[in-house]
Scaffold this motif. Sequence first.
Motif, PDB file in Angstrom:
ATOM      1  N   LEU A  50      48.176  30.398  50.610  1.00  0.00           N
ATOM      2  CA  LEU A  50      47.879  31.248  49.574  1.00  0.00           C
ATOM      3  C   LEU A  50      46.452  31.245  49.175  1.00  0.00           C
ATOM      4  CD1 LEU A  50      50.986  30.988  47.153  1.00  0.00           C
ATOM      5  CD2 LEU A  50      50.731  33.032  48.773  1.00  0.00           C
ATOM      6  N   ALA A  51      45.408  31.060  50.416  1.00  0.00           N
ATOM      7  CA  ALA A  51      44.331  30.831  50.131  1.00  0.00           C
ATOM      8  C   ALA A  51      43.499  32.145  49.524  1.00  0.00           C
ATOM      9  CB  ALA A  51      43.500  30.607  51.458  1.00  0.00           C
ATOM     10  N   SER A  52      43.737  33.357  50.000  1.00  0.00           N
ATOM     11  CA  SER A  52      43.293  34.412  49.263  1.00  0.00           C
ATOM     12  C   SER A  52      43.609  34.760  47.634  1.00  0.00           C
ATOM     13  CB  SER A  52      43.532  35.702  50.207  1.00  0.00           C
ATOM     14  OG  SER A  52      44.983  35.956  50.265  1.00  0.00           O
ATOM     15  N   THR A  53      44.881  34.054  47.659  1.00  0.00           N
ATOM     16  CA  THR A  53      45.511  34.151  46.012  1.00  0.00           C
ATOM     17  C   THR A  53      44.778  33.358  45.035  1.00  0.00           C
ATOM     18  OG1 THR A  53      47.642  34.861  46.969  1.00  0.00           O
ATOM     19  CG2 THR A  53      47.561  34.218  44.530  1.00  0.00           C
ATOM     20  N   TYR A  54      44.565  31.996  45.672  1.00  0.00           N
ATOM     21  CA  TYR A  54      43.566  31.091  44.755  1.00  0.00           C
ATOM     22  C   TYR A  54      42.289  31.815  44.676  1.00  0.00           C
ATOM     23  CZ  TYR A  54      47.400  27.896  45.445  1.00  0.00           C
ATOM     24  OH  TYR A  54      48.539  27.075  45.209  1.00  0.00           O
ATOM     25  N   GLY A  55      41.593  32.345  45.923  1.00  0.00           N
ATOM     26  CA  GLY A  55      40.308  33.032  45.477  1.00  0.00           C
ATOM     27  C   GLY A  55      40.505  34.234  44.673  1.00  0.00           C
ATOM     28  N   LYS A  56      41.368  35.145  44.447  1.00  0.00           N
ATOM     29  CA  LYS A  56      41.318  35.941  43.589  1.00  0.00           C
ATOM     30  C   LYS A  56      41.474  35.435  42.182  1.00  0.00           C
ATOM     31  CE  LYS A  56      43.850  39.203  46.659  1.00  0.00           C
ATOM     32  NZ  LYS A  56      44.219  38.363  47.701  1.00  0.00           N
ATOM     33  N   LEU A  57      41.913  34.220  41.923  1.00  0.00           N
ATOM     34  CA  LEU A  57      42.244  33.770  40.663  1.00  0.00           C
ATOM     35  C   LEU A  57      40.744  33.274  40.205  1.00  0.00           C
ATOM     36  CD1 LEU A  57      44.253  32.433  38.461  1.00  0.00           C
ATOM     37  CD2 LEU A  57      44.238  30.389  39.814  1.00  0.00           C
ATOM     38  N   ALA A  58      40.000  32.624  41.248  1.00  0.00           N
ATOM     39  CA  ALA A  58      38.819  32.185  40.889  1.00  0.00           C
ATOM     40  C   ALA A  58      37.836  33.383  40.512  1.00  0.00           C
ATOM     41  CB  ALA A  58      38.029  31.662  42.072  1.00  0.00           C
ATOM     42  N   ILE A  59      38.019  34.666  41.246  1.00  0.00           N
ATOM     43  CA  ILE A  59      37.228  35.854  41.007  1.00  0.00           C
ATOM     44  C   ILE A  59      37.522  36.123  39.586  1.00  0.00           C
ATOM     45  CG2 ILE A  59      37.100  38.307  41.118  1.00  0.00           C
ATOM     46  CD1 ILE A  59      37.814  37.923  44.283  1.00  0.00           C
ATOM     47  N   PHE A  60      38.724  36.246  38.942  1.00  0.00           N
ATOM     48  CA  PHE A  60      38.882  36.610  37.641  1.00  0.00           C
ATOM     49  C   PHE A  60      38.345  35.642  36.580  1.00  0.00           C
ATOM     50  CE2 PHE A  60      42.056  39.270  39.895  1.00  0.00           C
ATOM     51  CZ  PHE A  60      41.515  40.807  39.362  1.00  0.00           C
ATOM     52  N   THR A  61      38.804  34.375  36.741  1.00  0.00           N
ATOM     53  CA  THR A  61      38.255  33.266  35.878  1.00  0.00           C
ATOM     54  C   THR A  61      36.765  33.095  35.680  1.00  0.00           C
ATOM     55  OG1 THR A  61      38.748  31.601  37.630  1.00  0.00           O
ATOM     56  CG2 THR A  61      40.450  32.023  35.997  1.00  0.00           C
ATOM     57  N   ILE A  62      36.202  32.847  36.702  1.00  0.00           N
ATOM     58  CA  ILE A  62      34.762  32.704  36.874  1.00  0.00           C
ATOM     59  C   ILE A  62      33.871  33.987  36.414  1.00  0.00           C
ATOM     60  CG2 ILE A  62      32.684  31.848  38.238  1.00  0.00           C
ATOM     61  CD1 ILE A  62      34.733  29.884  37.298  1.00  0.00           C
ATOM     62  N   GLY A  63      34.470  35.063  36.978  1.00  0.00           N
ATOM     63  CA  GLY A  63      33.746  36.393  36.616  1.00  0.00           C
ATOM     64  C   GLY A  63      33.707  36.812  35.214  1.00  0.00           C
ATOM     65  N   ALA A  64      34.983  36.622  34.666  1.00  0.00           N
ATOM     66  CA  ALA A  64      35.079  36.742  33.163  1.00  0.00           C
ATOM     67  C   ALA A  64      34.193  35.780  32.315  1.00  0.00           C
ATOM     68  CB  ALA A  64      36.568  36.627  32.590  1.00  0.00           C
ATOM     69  N   TRP A  65      34.220  34.520  32.802  1.00  0.00           N
ATOM     70  CA  TRP A  65      33.502  33.453  32.087  1.00  0.00           C
ATOM     71  C   TRP A  65      32.012  33.840  32.103  1.00  0.00           C
ATOM     72  CZ3 TRP A  65      33.695  27.658  33.636  1.00  0.00           C
ATOM     73  CH2 TRP A  65      33.049  26.989  32.869  1.00  0.00           C
ATOM     74  N   ALA A  66      31.374  34.361  33.196  1.00  0.00           N
ATOM     75  CA  ALA A  66      30.024  34.599  33.285  1.00  0.00           C
ATOM     76  C   ALA A  66      29.630  35.857  32.620  1.00  0.00           C
ATOM     77  CB  ALA A  66      29.684  34.881  35.079  1.00  0.00           C
ATOM     78  N   GLY A  67      30.519  37.200  32.756  1.00  0.00           N
ATOM     79  CA  GLY A  67      30.333  38.150  31.803  1.00  0.00           C
ATOM     80  C   GLY A  67      29.437  39.178  32.763  1.00  0.00           C
ATOM     81  N   ALA A  68      29.407  40.602  32.438  1.00  0.00           N
ATOM     82  CA  ALA A  68      28.775  41.438  32.991  1.00  0.00           C
ATOM     83  C   ALA A  68      27.171  41.146  32.980  1.00  0.00           C
ATOM     84  CB  ALA A  68      29.387  42.591  32.530  1.00  0.00           C
ATOM     85  N   ALA A  69      26.852  40.961  31.699  1.00  0.00           N
ATOM     86  CA  ALA A  69      25.408  40.402  31.601  1.00  0.00           C
ATOM     87  C   ALA A  69      24.717  39.361  32.331  1.00  0.00           C
ATOM     88  CB  ALA A  69      24.929  40.297  29.941  1.00  0.00           C
ATOM     89  N   HIS A  70      25.647  38.629  32.797  1.00  0.00           N
ATOM     90  CA  HIS A  70      24.984  37.437  33.694  1.00  0.00           C
ATOM     91  C   HIS A  70      25.321  37.444  35.060  1.00  0.00           C
ATOM     92  CE1 HIS A  70      24.772  36.130  29.330  1.00  0.00           C
ATOM     93  NE2 HIS A  70      23.659  35.650  29.755  1.00  0.00           N
ATOM     94  N   GLY A  71      25.595  38.666  35.733  1.00  0.00           N
ATOM     95  CA  GLY A  71      25.878  38.650  37.089  1.00  0.00           C
ATOM     96  C   GLY A  71      27.477  38.118  37.476  1.00  0.00           C
ATOM     97  N   GLY A  72      28.430  38.595  36.502  1.00  0.00           N
ATOM     98  CA  GLY A  72      29.674  38.177  36.731  1.00  0.00           C
ATOM     99  C   GLY A  72      30.286  38.373  37.884  1.00  0.00           C
ATOM    100  N   VAL A  73      30.017  39.787  38.606  1.00  0.00           N
ATOM    101  CA  VAL A  73      30.693  40.296  39.616  1.00  0.00           C
ATOM    102  C   VAL A  73      30.256  39.253  40.811  1.00  0.00           C
ATOM    103  CG1 VAL A  73      30.860  42.124  41.291  1.00  0.00           C
ATOM    104  CG2 VAL A  73      30.557  42.504  38.846  1.00  0.00           C
ATOM    105  N   LEU A  74      28.912  39.041  41.117  1.00  0.00           N
ATOM    106  CA  LEU A  74      28.441  38.127  41.884  1.00  0.00           C
ATOM    107  C   LEU A  74      28.949  36.703  41.776  1.00  0.00           C
ATOM    108  CD1 LEU A  74      26.815  38.566  44.643  1.00  0.00           C
ATOM    109  CD2 LEU A  74      24.994  37.656  43.629  1.00  0.00           C
ATOM    110  N   ALA A  75      28.972  36.246  40.654  1.00  0.00           N
ATOM    111  CA  ALA A  75      29.586  34.889  40.425  1.00  0.00           C
ATOM    112  C   ALA A  75      30.896  34.820  40.680  1.00  0.00           C
ATOM    113  CB  ALA A  75      29.259  34.542  38.859  1.00  0.00           C
TER     114      ALA A  75
END
Length: 704
Positions: free
Chosen positions: A459-484
């Motif tokens: 489930l490597a890709s599933t754990y990766g998607k989990l990181a996308i949502f958690t770290i992206g939301a933590w960083a926020g749109a104003a601080h490059g959350g998409v790339l983070a």
Amino acid sequence: MDQNGREEKVENGLDMEIADGDNNKYKKLEGEEEGEESVERIFAKQGVPSWRNQLTRRAFGVSFILSVLFSFIVMKLNLTAGIIPSLNVSAGLLGFFFVKTWTRFLESCGLLKQPFTRQENTVIQTCVVASSGIAFSGGFGSYLFGMSGRIAQESADQPSAKDIKDPALGWIIGFLFVVSFLGLFSVVPLRKIMVIDFKLIYPSGTATAHLINSFHTPEGAKLAKKQVRALGKFFSFSFLWGFFQWFFKAEDNCGFANFPTFGLKAYDNMFFFDFSATYVGVGMICPYIINASVLLGGILSWGLMWPLIETRKNDWYSAELSPKSLRGLQGYKVFISISMILGDGLYNFCKVLTRTLIGLYIQLQGKDPKMALPVDGSAPPNTLTASYDDQRRTQLFLKDQIPAWFAVAGYVVIAAVSTATLPHIFPQLKWYYILVIYAFAPTLAFCNAYGCGLTDWSLASTYGKLAIFTIGAWAGAAHGGVLAGLAACGVMMNIVSTASDLMQDFKTGYLTLASPKSMFVSQVIGTAMGCVISPCVFWLFYKAFDDLGLPGSQYPAPFAVVYRNMAILGVEGFSSLPKNCLKLCYIFFCGAILINIFKDVMERKCKKFAKFIPLPMAMAIPFYIGPYFAIDMCVGSLILYVWGRINKAKADAFAPAVASGLICGDGIWTLPSSILALAGVKAPICMRFFSRATNTRIDNFLGS
């Protein structure tokens, strides 16, 4: 684990000699049943080389050649439909063929110093799979390419510069080197618990071991020779077929790949056979239900939903929007596909995690041996002694220890280097985000490795998607959350993917008497090869094909768009979706979960019916790119089905070799075709198809 899959306790005194000097005069042990075949008795006359002697220069030379070959194959699959079948059989078979041919030549010259053993074969297999695995976990068709400006243009009308990082060979290689080795060190101390104590089956690792063991028996060597011959024939055919097709593809819409097999209207809706030898081969390897699910998803989306939604133009979305805009029809294609992938991934994550926790609880309690986790569907253990095979394998598996302090120190040192380095590559990914990931990563790596041992499902890709949502939301749109979020996905995916791969290799090594040390070293060397080879292969694609990643191109990279839009969703929410898209996403998200629940219920109540229930993850893939590759895969299934009806034994023996030949030949053709594209050499002919009316207009225009 013995030949009948019984789980047994190994008694003390494993170091005693079982043989009495005559290998044909073994005493029957209490744990063995009458008539039970022992694999290790067959190899009893052969000595087991030390772990250093298992790591030969010829093994790594062959591994490098095969790593380049398989990296091209995996990269092509990544950038087309994103469906990657297991290539373990191909790696084991080709590794055996190359080294066996070389040693036979040296033997005829009287120069052979070290015979080719199954342990060396296992080292090759491990190294090749580790190297080519980076082509997947490196994210060249998903999160890493999703960072590029090219994919950003497909995902937003005005992408922000802080959310874009275009590919460059230097930073990609550096990134992979600092994140790809952590997973190896995270699970090394657990190898005895996973393989011997819990006796997890690791189906792919076990199947690979049986394959390698069979190659090195007299009968297996004869069959392997025939399989290699079949692979070579279809490799040549596939390569030459790709070369032949190139002559008719002067432009993007030309050639056999654009043949309107079912008519021009069906072609406009992506229903056609594109004569891809690769996906015919993939269809022969993948189970029937996967191929049928992909086709069903294509019919549901491109045959029904998109034509119906297109009739709501000017109501649900503006007709003036670009076809690429996510506020138009493209938005429905991308986000409904994402919703199904997330629904399926969430269900299977919870399912595997639940099974993992329950299994761990039962194993650690150890109160009732009848409650032992049925990791292989066999009966509970009922004996206290191990078979000869188990004793022999356990003795050698425990002989070469990898110190726990070495694994812990390695993880800490690499994590420290990575934490200091990654913010320089991705300024949006702060050092404290990375520390949080590395704090949780060993637990998640263990869960993935354990779940993979139970279900053969990483489930490597599933754990990766989990990181996308958690770290992206933590960083926020104003601080490059998409790339983070995308960068965090890469860190997490590499850790959990390599962890499960290494444990699969430990299982293969256990069953072939390959040393854990040689498995670990081979995995490290293979990973290092992959960190260089895979970026170079991707760079060749990136420079050779200007339309790489664009919808409708030869290499649309569908998951790059999907992953980037997941990151956008995690950061910005649902405000940018077109009308009614969110409702449809909810429906398909819930539908994916319900289909999985229904399938699991039917597995227990009516297995005959359960095998006909489609897989939501497979159904979601053609929602975005179309069902053309599903036609190819179903042709592969049809070939395999007819072959099995005519001669099942021959089909079982040779179908994997034939499929591998088709995949490898077409895959390696991408190397010369990329070189031709880089050199500016174009095909001499453009074969294109028009309707009768269009053809008449063209004739009149040319005639005037």
